[in-house]
Motif scaffolding. Structure first.
Motif, mmCIF file in Angstrom:
data_model
loop_
_atom_site.group_PDB
_atom_site.id
_atom_site.type_symbol
_atom_site.label_atom_id
_atom_site.label_comp_id
_atom_site.label_asym_id
_atom_site.label_seq_id
_atom_site.Cartn_x
_atom_site.Cartn_y
_atom_site.Cartn_z
ATOM 1 N N ARG A 70 7.963 -6.590 2.023
ATOM 2 C CA ARG A 70 8.033 -8.041 2.190
ATOM 3 C C ARG A 70 6.654 -8.684 2.087
ATOM 4 O O ARG A 70 6.199 -9.382 2.970
ATOM 5 C CB ARG A 70 8.706 -8.394 3.531
ATOM 6 N N LYS A 71 6.006 -8.422 0.984
ATOM 7 C CA LYS A 71 4.697 -8.992 0.739
ATOM 8 C C LYS A 71 4.475 -9.125 -0.758
ATOM 9 O O LYS A 71 5.139 -8.444 -1.566
ATOM 10 C CB LYS A 71 3.600 -8.129 1.363
ATOM 11 N N VAL A 72 3.565 -9.980 -1.139
ATOM 12 C CA VAL A 72 3.208 -10.197 -2.543
ATOM 13 C C VAL A 72 1.989 -9.345 -2.869
ATOM 14 O O VAL A 72 1.002 -9.335 -2.124
ATOM 15 C CB VAL A 72 2.902 -11.678 -2.820
ATOM 16 N N VAL A 73 2.088 -8.619 -3.972
ATOM 17 C CA VAL A 73 0.963 -7.794 -4.419
ATOM 18 C C VAL A 73 0.581 -8.204 -5.830
ATOM 19 O O VAL A 73 1.369 -8.824 -6.555
ATOM 20 C CB VAL A 73 1.311 -6.291 -4.367
ATOM 21 N N TYR A 74 -0.640 -7.830 -6.209
ATOM 22 C CA TYR A 74 -1.191 -8.247 -7.502
ATOM 23 C C TYR A 74 -1.537 -7.002 -8.301
ATOM 24 O O TYR A 74 -2.468 -6.272 -7.973
ATOM 25 C CB TYR A 74 -2.422 -9.125 -7.287
ATOM 26 N N MET A 75 -0.762 -6.768 -9.366
ATOM 27 C CA MET A 75 -0.911 -5.573 -10.187
ATOM 28 C C MET A 75 -1.354 -5.985 -11.599
ATOM 29 O O MET A 75 -1.766 -7.108 -11.828
ATOM 30 C CB MET A 75 0.413 -4.805 -10.247
#
Length: 463
Positions: A13-18
């Motif tokens: 439940r989090k936003v990640v940056y790939m």
């Protein structure tokens, strides 16, 4: 910002940056061959740099909640900080949900539990023991960082009570040392490369021509990390690394924007306060006496080795800019009176006779500088010795004192000029600390055991 790739992790439940491969230079081999997270060619270009006005218009209504920094995330992922690991069941379920890295998928076992297979970045019990034994054996100079033993729990194999500066020292200096010899090659090499990058951007002087190489290094690190660490590791604090180099180009080096140097210096100033009703005066007085003072093991001795005492006095004279013209004058006199002698003989004779010549030469001259008069007259035969000494905020210990201390303040380095005018770097340990008394002028000197670049060892004079 709108062109930056982001992914919402269902289980964490989090936003990640790939997708950091888009920040690589155009037509980079990693992009063309698909040697990154998506395993296919990716020819996207990095997002355009926006000016301040457009950025403000995008974020002016945002509510910012600050989170954990990169250093804490990395140490936690190795499960060295209790309750902070990024490698959780939810993180493994997100990897499974996105159909990536089958070997890291969680495996259900009895009673609703799940088995998390060891990853390439996971430290075994034996490796943790080795790492924390190495940390426990490390001694750093005073004020360099916290006492390493106070920020680790050897019993629980955890880091405790870490402050911002402790994370900084671990990530820029200690981590490549303590992880050497274990972890998979790709994990260790990429982590070390990131530590080198963080150390490079923390310097006070940065060559602008090196910024492009630093940018490429950090992006390659992040692309490699995408193949190693769980997806939850790549929060906004990790992604910001892509923009640090551009930030340096715009608003100068990173150290100018760190808070911990000011906090650490305020801690030094607070220790000067003796009168709480006049804190500013106490700080001003304490800061004024910071230039040099003995701190430990003071003892007064009478010198009996006249040859050593003469060489020590010459060393003080040699370092004074006030005495420099007289040194050249005396050397010229010695050469003119000893024609045909070798340079080595001239130098030795000059060292032996210069202090007495200077005293005789300036005797009765009332027009010279007051400090020069005290130097020419010579020091008192009573010498103060110390086990510890502070000079300009740096602490120095003798070898005997250093062995008993939790800090390492015994090592020195000097770039010296030989008799043949060549220069060499010497590394030494302090055997004795003297303080010569020239009346109102007190001069500290260290006697060291030296070793030069070639490995030759010598007991040096006081310096």
């Amino acid at each position: 910002m709108d062109e930056t790739e982001s992914t919402y992790l269902k289980h964490c439940r989090k936003v990640v940056y790939m997708g950091h491969c888009q920040f690589l230079v155009t037509n980079h081999p990693v992009q063309k061959k698909g040697k990154h997270l998506k395993q296919k060619a990716d020819h996207r270009t990095k997002p355009k740099h926006r000016n301040g006005k457009s950025m403000f218009a995008m974020v002016k209504n945002l509510k910012v909640v600050f989170g954990a920094n990169l250093q804490r995330a990395k140490m936690a992922t190795w499960r060295c900080i209790y309750g902070k690991s990024k490698d959780t069941l939810e993180a493994r379920n997100d990897i499974k949900h996105m159909e990536q890295r089958d070997v890291l998928h969680s495996e259900p076992i009895e009673k609703g539990s799940h088995y998390l297979s060891p990853a390439s970045y996971t430290l075994s019990k034996k490796e943790k023991e080795i790492m924390f034994e190495c940390l426990e054996s490390i001694k750093v100079p005073s004020r360099y960082s916290s006492n390493i033993k106070s920020i680790i729990s050897t019993k629980d194999k955890k880091f405790i009570n870490l402050k911002s500066h402790d994370y900084h020292v671990l990530m820029t200096q200690l981590l490549p040392v303590i992880t050497r010899g274990f972890l998979a090659d790709n994990v260790r090499a990429t982590t070390t490369k990131l530590c080198v990058f963080l150390n490079a951007i923390s310097q006070k002087i940065i060559d602008l021509d090196s910024l492009a190489a630093l940018q490429e290094d950090v992006v390659q690190c992040l692309v490699s990390f995408e193949l190693i660490f769980p997806l939850s590791f790549f929060n906004i604090m990790t992604h910001i690394l892509c923009h640090v180099v551009k930030e340096i180009d715009i608003i100068d080096p990173v150290y100018l924007h760190n808070m911990f140097p000011f906090e650490r210096y305020m801690d030094v100033l607070k220790k000067y306060v003796r009168n709480r009703s006049r804190p500013e005066a106490s700080i001003a007085k304490g800061n004024g006496t910071e230039e040099g003072k003995g701190t430990l093991g003071r003892r007064a001795i009478m010198t009996t080795d006249n040859d050593l005492f003469r060489k020590v006095h010459f060393t003080v004279l040699q370092q004074s800019s006030l005495v420099a013209p007289y040194i050249e004058e005396h050397q010229a006199i010695v050469r003119s009176e000893n024609i045909g002698k070798s340079d080595a003989w001239i130098t030795c004779y000059h060292i032996d006779t210069f202090p007495a010549w200077l005293r005789q030469h300036l005797m009765g001259n009332e027009t010279i500088d007051r400090q020069l008069a005290f130097l020419a007259r010579g020091p008192s035969c009573s010498v103060s010795t110390f086990q510890g000494y502070e000079i300009n905020g740096y602490t120095f210990y003798t070898r005997a004192k250093d062995k008993k201390s939790t800090n390492q303040n015994n090592d020195v380095r000097i770039n010296a000029i030989r008799y043949d005018s060549t220069t060499s770097m010497y590394y030494g340990v302090i055997d004795n600390i003297w303080e010569l008394d020239y009346g109102p002028l007190k001069v500290p000197l260290f006697r060291c055991q030296w070793i030069d670049d070639s490995g030759s060892s010598v007991v040096g004079p006081m310096v």
